[in-house]
Design a protein around this motif. Structure first.
Motif, PDB file in Angstrom:
ATOM      1  N   VAL A 251     -28.670  -9.420  13.245  1.00 21.82           N
ATOM      2  CA  VAL A 251     -29.214  -8.477  14.231  1.00 21.82           C
ATOM      3  C   VAL A 251     -28.084  -7.922  15.103  1.00 21.82           C
ATOM      4  O   VAL A 251     -28.000  -6.711  15.337  1.00 21.82           O
ATOM      5  N   ILE A 252     -27.205  -8.795  15.568  1.00 23.18           N
ATOM      6  CA  ILE A 252     -26.072  -8.349  16.389  1.00 23.18           C
ATOM      7  C   ILE A 252     -25.175  -7.403  15.593  1.00 23.18           C
ATOM      8  O   ILE A 252     -24.758  -6.358  16.091  1.00 23.18           O
ATOM      9  N   TRP A 253     -24.893  -7.758  14.336  1.00 19.97           N
ATOM     10  CA  TRP A 253     -24.071  -6.889  13.484  1.00 19.97           C
ATOM     11  C   TRP A 253     -24.765  -5.541  13.288  1.00 19.97           C
ATOM     12  O   TRP A 253     -24.121  -4.484  13.365  1.00 19.97           O
ATOM     13  N   GLY A 254     -26.062  -5.531  13.034  1.00 23.02           N
ATOM     14  CA  GLY A 254     -26.805  -4.283  12.841  1.00 23.02           C
ATOM     15  C   GLY A 254     -26.758  -3.393  14.075  1.00 23.02           C
ATOM     16  O   GLY A 254     -26.542  -2.183  13.969  1.00 23.02           O
ATOM     17  N   ILE A 255     -26.929  -3.996  15.245  1.00 25.91           N
ATOM     18  CA  ILE A 255     -26.872  -3.225  16.497  1.00 25.91           C
ATOM     19  C   ILE A 255     -25.457  -2.665  16.704  1.00 25.91           C
ATOM     20  O   ILE A 255     -25.298  -1.490  17.049  1.00 25.91           O
ATOM     21  N   ALA A 256     -24.452  -3.485  16.470  1.00 27.69           N
ATOM     22  CA  ALA A 256     -23.061  -3.041  16.647  1.00 27.69           C
ATOM     23  C   ALA A 256     -22.724  -1.912  15.664  1.00 27.69           C
ATOM     24  O   ALA A 256     -22.076  -0.925  16.043  1.00 27.69           O
ATOM     25  N   THR A 257     -23.176  -2.029  14.431  1.00 27.66           N
ATOM     26  CA  THR A 257     -22.919  -0.990  13.436  1.00 27.66           C
ATOM     27  C   THR A 257     -23.643   0.299  13.802  1.00 27.66           C
ATOM     28  O   THR A 257     -23.074   1.391  13.714  1.00 27.66           O
ATOM     29  N   TYR A 258     -24.875   0.190  14.225  1.00 25.00           N
ATOM     30  CA  TYR A 258     -25.628   1.371  14.663  1.00 25.00           C
ATOM     31  C   TYR A 258     -24.909   2.060  15.821  1.00 25.00           C
ATOM     32  O   TYR A 258     -24.747   3.287  15.827  1.00 25.00           O
ATOM     33  N   ASN A 259     -24.469   1.279  16.801  1.00 25.12           N
ATOM     34  CA  ASN A 259     -23.760   1.858  17.937  1.00 25.12           C
ATOM     35  C   ASN A 259     -22.456   2.530  17.509  1.00 25.12           C
ATOM     36  O   ASN A 259     -22.069   3.560  18.066  1.00 25.12           O
ATOM     37  N   LYS A 260     -21.788   1.967  16.517  1.00 23.73           N
ATOM     38  CA  LYS A 260     -20.558   2.569  16.011  1.00 23.73           C
ATOM     39  C   LYS A 260     -20.864   3.908  15.327  1.00 23.73           C
ATOM     40  O   LYS A 260     -20.122   4.879  15.495  1.00 23.73           O
TER      41      LYS A 260
ATOM     42  N   TRP B 199     -34.438 -29.393  11.049  1.00 27.68           N
ATOM     43  CA  TRP B 199     -34.061 -28.674  12.276  1.00 27.68           C
ATOM     44  C   TRP B 199     -32.726 -27.968  12.103  1.00 27.68           C
ATOM     45  O   TRP B 199     -32.538 -26.861  12.582  1.00 27.68           O
ATOM     46  N   VAL B 200     -31.823 -28.610  11.408  1.00 25.88           N
ATOM     47  CA  VAL B 200     -30.510 -28.003  11.159  1.00 25.88           C
ATOM     48  C   VAL B 200     -30.687 -26.754  10.297  1.00 25.88           C
ATOM     49  O   VAL B 200     -30.092 -25.703  10.563  1.00 25.88           O
ATOM     50  N   GLY B 201     -31.534 -26.831   9.309  1.00 26.37           N
ATOM     51  CA  GLY B 201     -31.795 -25.683   8.436  1.00 26.37           C
ATOM     52  C   GLY B 201     -32.415 -24.524   9.208  1.00 26.37           C
ATOM     53  O   GLY B 201     -32.037 -23.366   9.025  1.00 26.37           O
ATOM     54  N   ILE B 202     -33.367 -24.847  10.085  1.00 25.03           N
ATOM     55  CA  ILE B 202     -34.009 -23.817  10.909  1.00 25.03           C
ATOM     56  C   ILE B 202     -32.976 -23.209  11.854  1.00 25.03           C
ATOM     57  O   ILE B 202     -32.927 -21.988  12.040  1.00 25.03           O
ATOM     58  N   GLY B 203     -32.140 -24.043  12.446  1.00 24.26           N
ATOM     59  CA  GLY B 203     -31.096 -23.571  13.365  1.00 24.26           C
ATOM     60  C   GLY B 203     -30.092 -22.659  12.667  1.00 24.26           C
ATOM     61  O   GLY B 203     -29.713 -21.612  13.192  1.00 24.26           O
ATOM     62  N   VAL B 204     -29.681 -23.057  11.469  1.00 19.44           N
ATOM     63  CA  VAL B 204     -28.735 -22.242  10.704  1.00 19.44           C
ATOM     64  C   VAL B 204     -29.386 -20.916  10.312  1.00 19.44           C
ATOM     65  O   VAL B 204     -28.784 -19.843  10.428  1.00 19.44           O
ATOM     66  N   GLY B 205     -30.626 -20.972   9.892  1.00 22.56           N
ATOM     67  CA  GLY B 205     -31.353 -19.746   9.532  1.00 22.56           C
ATOM     68  C   GLY B 205     -31.489 -18.814  10.729  1.00 22.56           C
ATOM     69  O   GLY B 205     -31.287 -17.595  10.615  1.00 22.56           O
ATOM     70  N   ALA B 206     -31.844 -19.388  11.890  1.00 26.98           N
ATOM     71  CA  ALA B 206     -31.981 -18.569  13.106  1.00 26.98           C
ATOM     72  C   ALA B 206     -30.633 -17.972  13.496  1.00 26.98           C
ATOM     73  O   ALA B 206     -30.553 -16.809  13.908  1.00 26.98           O
ATOM     74  N   LEU B 207     -29.563 -18.757  13.361  1.00 30.25           N
ATOM     75  CA  LEU B 207     -28.221 -18.269  13.683  1.00 30.25           C
ATOM     76  C   LEU B 207     -27.828 -17.107  12.767  1.00 30.25           C
ATOM     77  O   LEU B 207     -27.275 -16.105  13.226  1.00 30.25           O
ATOM     78  N   VAL B 208     -28.143 -17.231  11.492  1.00 31.97           N
ATOM     79  CA  VAL B 208     -27.846 -16.153  10.536  1.00 31.97           C
ATOM     80  C   VAL B 208     -28.611 -14.886  10.916  1.00 31.97           C
ATOM     81  O   VAL B 208     -28.064 -13.780  10.924  1.00 31.97           O
ATOM     82  N   VAL B 209     -29.882 -15.021  11.261  1.00 30.99           N
ATOM     83  CA  VAL B 209     -30.692 -13.866  11.660  1.00 30.99           C
ATOM     84  C   VAL B 209     -30.118 -13.225  12.922  1.00 30.99           C
ATOM     85  O   VAL B 209     -29.993 -12.007  13.009  1.00 30.99           O
ATOM     86  N   ILE B 210     -29.742 -14.043  13.886  1.00 34.29           N
ATOM     87  CA  ILE B 210     -29.164 -13.518  15.136  1.00 34.29           C
ATOM     88  C   ILE B 210     -27.860 -12.769  14.850  1.00 34.29           C
ATOM     89  O   ILE B 210     -27.632 -11.676  15.372  1.00 34.29           O
ATOM     90  N   ILE B 211     -27.017 -13.332  14.009  1.00 34.90           N
ATOM     91  CA  ILE B 211     -25.744 -12.686  13.652  1.00 34.90           C
ATOM     92  C   ILE B 211     -26.015 -11.351  12.956  1.00 34.90           C
ATOM     93  O   ILE B 211     -25.369 -10.338  13.255  1.00 34.90           O
TER      94      ILE B 211
END
Length: 194
Positions: free
Chosen positions: A24-33, A10-22
């Motif tokens: 995605v957020i970085w990609g959206i922020a970079t696109y907006n920039k 579960w910790v591995g899945i959580g860390v993986g999901a957190l990395v994906v979320i980060i």
């Protein structure tokens, strides 16, 4: 048979999901920039375009005033008229930059021509046009500086890692700056003191 995932899983899945979320957020922020920088560049170029149009509209009056005093100097005045036509037909930023350089050269030619006709300097209409042209050239210079600053920021963004990944995905390409040719005369200020 129970499908139990151990706590470590579960910790591995959580860390993986957190990395994906980060990511995605970085990609959206970079696109907006990138979008923001693109808008800044477009705004800067539009400002240059406004001053080029003002100068374009002033040129026929200037040419007509000079023609009255320097009838046999048609070659110099024709260069101004030709440069004006090139500026009107320019569609891409590259064409606008080249047309602007041609116009600056032509205006310098008129400056040299006026030095040979001191009576032109005494003409009130000409002096008014000269003042307007000087103001436009100053405003145009400031607009070029602003545009080049926005283009520099944009180009750094689309060339830098890791933002270049998003830039390539959205096909963001480098933009050209308003620069002068490698001609020492081109680097001189346009003298509008007739």
């Amino acid at each position: 048979m129970h499908l139990l995932i151990p706590i470590g899983g579960w910790v591995g899945i959580g860390v993986g999901a957190l990395v994906v979320i980060i990511l995605v957020i970085w990609g959206i922020a970079t696109y907006n920039k990138i979008v923001s920088r693109t808008t800044d560049c477009d705004d800067g170029f539009a400002t240059i375009d406004v001053y080029l149009k003002k100068r374009y509209d002033l040129i026929p009056n200037l040419v007509e005033t000079v023609k009255g005093y320097a009838k046999h100097e048609s070659e110099t005045l024709q260069k101004v008229i030709d440069a004006r036509a090139k500026l009107k037909s320019a569609t891409s930023p590259n064409e606008v930059v080249k047309a602007d350089m041609a116009m600056s050269r032509a205006i310098r030619g008129v400056s040299r021509l006026v030095e040979r006709y001191p009576e032109l300097k005494a003409n009130t209409n000409f002096m008014n046009l000269q003042g307007q042209l000087r103001d436009i050239e100053n405003e145009l210079s400031q607009a070029r500086k602003y545009y080049n600053a926005t283009v520099r920021e944009y180009n750094v963004l689309v060339r830098s890692f890791p933002s270049l990944i998003i830039a390539k995905m959205v096909k963001a390409k480098e933009r050209i700056m308003f620069t002068l040719e490698d001609n020492p005369e081109e680097r001189e200020n346009v003298k509008v003191q007739f």
